[in-house]
Enzyme design. Structure first.
Site, PDB file in Angstrom:
ATOM      1  CG  ASP A  13      -1.809  -1.237   1.266  1.00 29.63           C
ATOM      2  OD1 ASP A  13      -2.166  -1.752   0.193  1.00 29.63           O
ATOM      3  OD2 ASP A  13      -2.112  -1.700   2.379  1.00 29.63           O
ATOM      4  CE  LYS A  16       2.325  -2.492  -4.268  1.00 29.90           C
ATOM      5  NZ  LYS A  16       2.071  -2.128  -2.871  1.00 29.90           N
ATOM      6  N   GLY A  17      -0.019   1.572  -7.271  1.00 34.65           N
ATOM      7  CA  GLY A  17      -1.014   1.743  -8.338  1.00 34.65           C
ATOM      8  C   GLY A  17      -0.953   3.131  -8.940  1.00 34.65           C
ATOM      9  CE  LYS A  18       0.429  10.091  -7.389  1.00 37.85           C
ATOM     10  NZ  LYS A  18       0.725  11.159  -6.447  1.00 37.85           N
ATOM     11  CG  HIS A  41      -2.256  -2.082  -6.827  1.00 39.04           C
ATOM     12  ND1 HIS A  41      -1.397  -2.660  -7.716  1.00 39.04           N
ATOM     13  CD2 HIS A  41      -1.936  -2.619  -5.612  1.00 39.04           C
ATOM     14  CE1 HIS A  41      -0.601  -3.510  -7.080  1.00 39.04           C
ATOM     15  NE2 HIS A  41      -0.922  -3.504  -5.804  1.00 39.04           N
ATOM     16  CB  THR A 237       1.646 -12.174   0.900  1.00 44.29           C
ATOM     17  OG1 THR A 237       0.543 -12.695   0.130  1.00 44.29           O
ATOM     18  CG2 THR A 237       2.777 -11.781  -0.040  1.00 44.29           C
ATOM     19  N   GLY A 299     -11.073  -3.287   3.317  1.00 46.97           N
ATOM     20  CA  GLY A 299     -11.753  -2.238   4.071  1.00 46.97           C
ATOM     21  C   GLY A 299     -11.324  -2.177   5.528  1.00 46.97           C
ATOM     22  CG  ASP A 330      -0.295  14.571   0.337  1.00 40.64           C
ATOM     23  OD1 ASP A 330       0.473  13.662  -0.038  1.00 40.64           O
ATOM     24  OD2 ASP A 330      -1.531  14.417   0.471  1.00 40.64           O
ATOM     25  N   GLY A 412      -0.400  14.056  -3.374  1.00 38.87           N
ATOM     26  CA  GLY A 412      -1.845  13.855  -3.376  1.00 38.87           C
ATOM     27  C   GLY A 412      -2.151  12.550  -4.082  1.00 38.87           C
TER      28      GLY A 412
HETATM   29  P1  GDP Z   1      -0.850   0.252  -3.474  1.00 35.78           P
HETATM   30  O1  GDP Z   1      -1.445  -1.015  -2.983  1.00 35.78           O
HETATM   31  O2  GDP Z   1       0.627   0.316  -3.264  1.00 35.78           O
HETATM   32  O3  GDP Z   1      -1.219   0.565  -4.895  1.00 35.78           O
HETATM   33  O4  GDP Z   1      -1.454   1.412  -2.579  1.00 35.78           O
HETATM   34  P2  GDP Z   1      -3.011   1.595  -2.137  1.00 35.78           P
HETATM   35  O5  GDP Z   1      -3.752   2.141  -3.278  1.00 35.78           O
HETATM   36  O6  GDP Z   1      -3.521   0.371  -1.492  1.00 35.78           O
HETATM   37  O7  GDP Z   1      -2.852   2.659  -0.979  1.00 35.78           O
HETATM   38  C1  GDP Z   1      -2.262   3.900  -1.187  1.00 35.78           C
HETATM   39  C2  GDP Z   1      -3.255   4.985  -0.799  1.00 35.78           C
HETATM   40  O8  GDP Z   1      -2.596   6.233  -0.828  1.00 35.78           O
HETATM   41  C3  GDP Z   1      -4.396   5.127  -1.792  1.00 35.78           C
HETATM   42  O9  GDP Z   1      -5.524   5.564  -1.095  1.00 35.78           O
HETATM   43  C4  GDP Z   1      -3.908   6.188  -2.744  1.00 35.78           C
HETATM   44  O10 GDP Z   1      -4.940   6.892  -3.399  1.00 35.78           O
HETATM   45  C5  GDP Z   1      -3.159   7.100  -1.806  1.00 35.78           C
HETATM   46  N1  GDP Z   1      -2.010   7.841  -2.366  1.00 35.78           N
HETATM   47  C6  GDP Z   1      -1.039   7.407  -3.197  1.00 35.78           C
HETATM   48  N2  GDP Z   1      -0.093   8.361  -3.356  1.00 35.78           N
HETATM   49  C7  GDP Z   1      -0.492   9.416  -2.606  1.00 35.78           C
HETATM   50  C8  GDP Z   1       0.083  10.700  -2.303  1.00 35.78           C
HETATM   51  O11 GDP Z   1       1.160  11.052  -2.770  1.00 35.78           O
HETATM   52  N3  GDP Z   1      -0.634  11.504  -1.443  1.00 35.78           N
HETATM   53  C9  GDP Z   1      -1.819  11.131  -0.893  1.00 35.78           C
HETATM   54  N4  GDP Z   1      -2.437  11.965  -0.058  1.00 35.78           N
HETATM   55  N5  GDP Z   1      -2.370   9.940  -1.151  1.00 35.78           N
HETATM   56  C10 GDP Z   1      -1.709   9.086  -1.980  1.00 35.78           C
HETATM   57  P1  IMO Z   2      -1.032  -4.251  -2.130  1.00 34.31           P
HETATM   58  O1  IMO Z   2      -0.594  -4.817  -3.466  1.00 34.31           O
HETATM   59  C1  IMO Z   2      -1.034  -4.648   2.200  1.00 34.31           C
HETATM   60  C2  IMO Z   2      -1.137  -8.707   3.830  1.00 34.31           C
HETATM   61  C3  IMO Z   2      -2.398  -9.109   4.558  1.00 34.31           C
HETATM   62  C4  IMO Z   2      -1.812 -10.088   5.559  1.00 34.31           C
HETATM   63  C5  IMO Z   2      -0.726 -10.786   4.768  1.00 34.31           C
HETATM   64  C6  IMO Z   2      -1.135 -12.128   4.179  1.00 34.31           C
HETATM   65  O2  IMO Z   2      -2.316  -3.536  -2.173  1.00 34.31           O
HETATM   66  O3  IMO Z   2       0.086  -3.480  -1.521  1.00 34.31           O
HETATM   67  P2  IMO Z   2      -2.706 -12.786   2.160  1.00 34.31           P
HETATM   68  O4  IMO Z   2      -4.151 -12.507   1.922  1.00 34.31           O
HETATM   69  O5  IMO Z   2      -1.799 -12.244   1.117  1.00 34.31           O
HETATM   70  O6  IMO Z   2      -2.454 -14.221   2.455  1.00 34.31           O
HETATM   71  O7  IMO Z   2      -2.381 -11.999   3.531  1.00 34.31           O
HETATM   72  O8  IMO Z   2      -0.377  -9.889   3.715  1.00 34.31           O
HETATM   73  N1  IMO Z   2      -1.358  -8.207   2.456  1.00 34.31           N
HETATM   74  C7  IMO Z   2      -1.275  -6.910   2.107  1.00 34.31           C
HETATM   75  N2  IMO Z   2      -1.074  -5.817   2.861  1.00 34.31           N
HETATM   76  N3  IMO Z   2      -1.161  -4.528   0.867  1.00 34.31           N
HETATM   77  C8  IMO Z   2      -1.320  -5.621   0.087  1.00 34.31           C
HETATM   78  O9  IMO Z   2      -1.312  -5.570  -1.251  1.00 34.31           O
HETATM   79  C9  IMO Z   2      -1.436  -6.885   0.710  1.00 34.31           C
HETATM   80  N4  IMO Z   2      -1.625  -8.141   0.277  1.00 34.31           N
HETATM   81  C10 IMO Z   2      -1.562  -8.941   1.338  1.00 34.31           C
HETATM   82  O10 IMO Z   2      -3.009  -8.016   5.170  1.00 34.31           O
HETATM   83  O11 IMO Z   2      -1.199  -9.398   6.616  1.00 34.31           O
HETATM   84 MG    MG Z   3      -2.939  -1.669  -1.701  1.00 36.22          MG
END
Ligand code: GDP
Ligand code: IMO
Ligand code: MG
Length: 421
Positions: A13, A16-18, A41, A237, A299, A330, A412
């Site tokens: 989290d 990466k998606g952004k 993502h 994981t 969630g 930010d 952001g």
């Molecule tokens: P990922 O799994 O690595 O793709 O990340 P997630 O999407 O699960 O979580 C990252 C969160 O941070 C999401 O809610 C994004 O919209 C948010 N986000 C990403 N880059 C930024 C940033 O530079 N600033 C802010 N405020 N939010 C960001």
């Molecule tokens: P992204 O790609 C954050 C965590 C779970 C749990 C552990 C094992 O969005 O960054 P699993 O369901 O993979 O067997 O769970 O790994 N986990 C993540 N935490 N971001 C993820 O993916 C995750 N994918 C799995 O919360 O602790």
């Molecule tokens: Mg994520």
């Protein structure tokens, strides 16, 4: 030709998606190589806001081809829903999105077993996403998996029937309800028919791309410290998350990987169980509220902590990170003082991440450095020089510790809220 892996340098989290969505317009292929729909993502761009679990986040760039490599595990219903969501949003993917027939399928029994194992482990549970990830990868490496290739012959029925007999024994022993072969067979045949137009062997496509100097972006799921081998085992994981996984998961020989972008959140988060050394546990503190996040897949509320430079430094070395993308800078605005972990101690002695296991990491004492914060809202800032001096100092401190430049800074969640240095 460039082959750039985008990897999270913490516990997932990182944003990466952004980053992948931001960089995708410069590449020919964007590919997932590990994990499954445990990934969530977030992409916010001119088409809207999306939480993507399987299709590569770079698919919004209309000249980019999206690939799901054989290293990815797929819950077909989730993928079908995602394709539908993209179609509805006007993102046509037909003819530019391919799934490896080598990828394994998440079956209903994988999700059931994921839940039953977690329940059985009680306080020792991993806190998985319950998407069936551990059980499907266990089946893959113990020769019990079902792949898309199985549908092309009558192997699917044979293999499925055998697996359901086996899995029912385990499910019943763990107090679950048995599942029915015919129902699952018919549902999965339906999934196969829907997804068949996208399934194709990726070998020659990838090899031709490498030969003709195409540019690839490889999107990791999860983060470095959820890696099965190098993460905080057993709180990890079930797939390799470091860039070497892209080689097996896509068929790209390691020598072709030219860049590794380490996506690093300006603080730290973690979902599920396991050590988080810099964790802020006081739910009433202002910082806890400020860093607070909701997980994109389940969630759940993400656990939060200060930036841990020992973790970032280890990720840089382990994955051969060539440049960093710092996200969520930010979010730190308006804090008088920031804390940053610059090392660990155990029993009075300096220790590194690799000196201790997950249980040891839970016990380390954190060596914090106090860093001055900044008051200004930086969400509209477009250039590094326009950032408050203390924010610039925070970025410089990270690149100094990591030994690689911070090339992009997120201010952001939207694609354009990105400073390029
Ligand atoms: P990922 O799994 O690595 O793709 O990340 P997630 O999407 O699960 O979580 C990252 C969160 O941070 C999401 O809610 C994004 O919209 C948010 N986000 C990403 N880059 C930024 C940033 O530079 N600033 C802010 N405020 N939010 C960001
Ligand atoms: P992204 O790609 C954050 C965590 C779970 C749990 C552990 C094992 O969005 O960054 P699993 O369901 O993979 O067997 O769970 O790994 N986990 C993540 N935490 N971001 C993820 O993916 C995750 N994918 C799995 O919360 O602790
Ligand atoms: Mg994520």
């Amino acid at each position: 030709m460039t082959v750039t892996a985008v990897i999270g340098s913490q516990w997932g989290d990182e944003g990466k998606g952004k980053v992948v969505d931001y960089l995708a317009k410069h590449v020919d292929y964007v590919a997932r190589f590990n994990g499954g729909n445990n990934a969530g993502h977030t992409v916010i761009n001119e088409f809207g806001t999306f939480k993507i679990h399987l299709v590569p986040s770079g698919i919004f760039a209309k000249n980019t081809v999206g690939l799901i490599g054989g290293g990815v595990v797929i819950d077909p219903q989730v993928l079908i829903d995602e394709i539908e969501m993209l179609n509805k949003a006007g993102i046509g993917i037909d003819g530019r999105f391919w799934i490896s027939p080598r990828s394994h399928l998440i079956m209903p029994y994988h999700k059931i077993l994921d839940g039953l194992y977690e329940e059985a482990k009680g306080a020792g549970a991993t806190g998985t996403t319950r998407r069936g990830i551990g059980p499907v990868f266990a089946d893959k490496v113990s020769y019990n998996g079902i792949r898309w290739t199985d549908f092309a012959s009558d192997m699917f029925e044979q293999r499925l029937q055998m697996q359901i007999e086996l899995k029912n024994k385990i499910i019943i022993a763990l107090g679950g309800e048995s599942i029915k072969y015919e129902e699952i067979r018919d549902t999965y045949r339906g999934y196969y028919l829907k997804l068949k137009p996208y399934i194709k062997e990726l070998f020659s496509l990838v090899q031709d791309g490498l030969k003709t100097n195409k540019n690839f972006l490889l999107e990791q799921a999860m983060g470095t410290f959820l890696d099965t081998d190098w993460g905080t085992y057993p709180f990890v994981t079930a797939s390799t998350t470091i860039p070497s996984a892209a080689s097996a998961g896509l068929g790209i020989p390691p020598k072709y990987i030219t860049n590794v972008i380490g996506v690093t959140k300006a603080y730290t988060t973690r979902v599920g169980a396991g050590p988080l050394p810099t964790e802020i546990t006081d739910a009433r503190s202002a910082v806890y509220e400020q860093f607070g996040e909701v997980a994109a897949t389940t969630g759940r509320i993400r656990r939060v902590g200060w930036l841990d430079l020992e973790i970032v430094k280890t990720a840089v070395l382990l994955s051969g990170v060539t440049e960093l993308c710092l996200t969520k800078l930010d979010v730190l605005s308006d804090l008088e003082q920031l804390q940053v972990c610059v090392g660990y101690k155990l029993d009075g002695k300096d220790v590194t991440y690799t000196d201790v296991d997950a249980y040891g990491l839970d016990k380390v004492e954190i060596v914090y450095k106090n860093v001055p914060g900044w008051k200004e809202d930086i969400s509209k800032v477009k250039s590094f020089n326009d950032l408050p001096v203390n924010a610039q100092g925070y970025v410089k401190m990270i690149e100094e510790a990591a030994g690689v430049p911070v090339k992009w800074i997120g201010v952001g969640p939207e694609r354009d809220a990105t400073i390029r240095r």
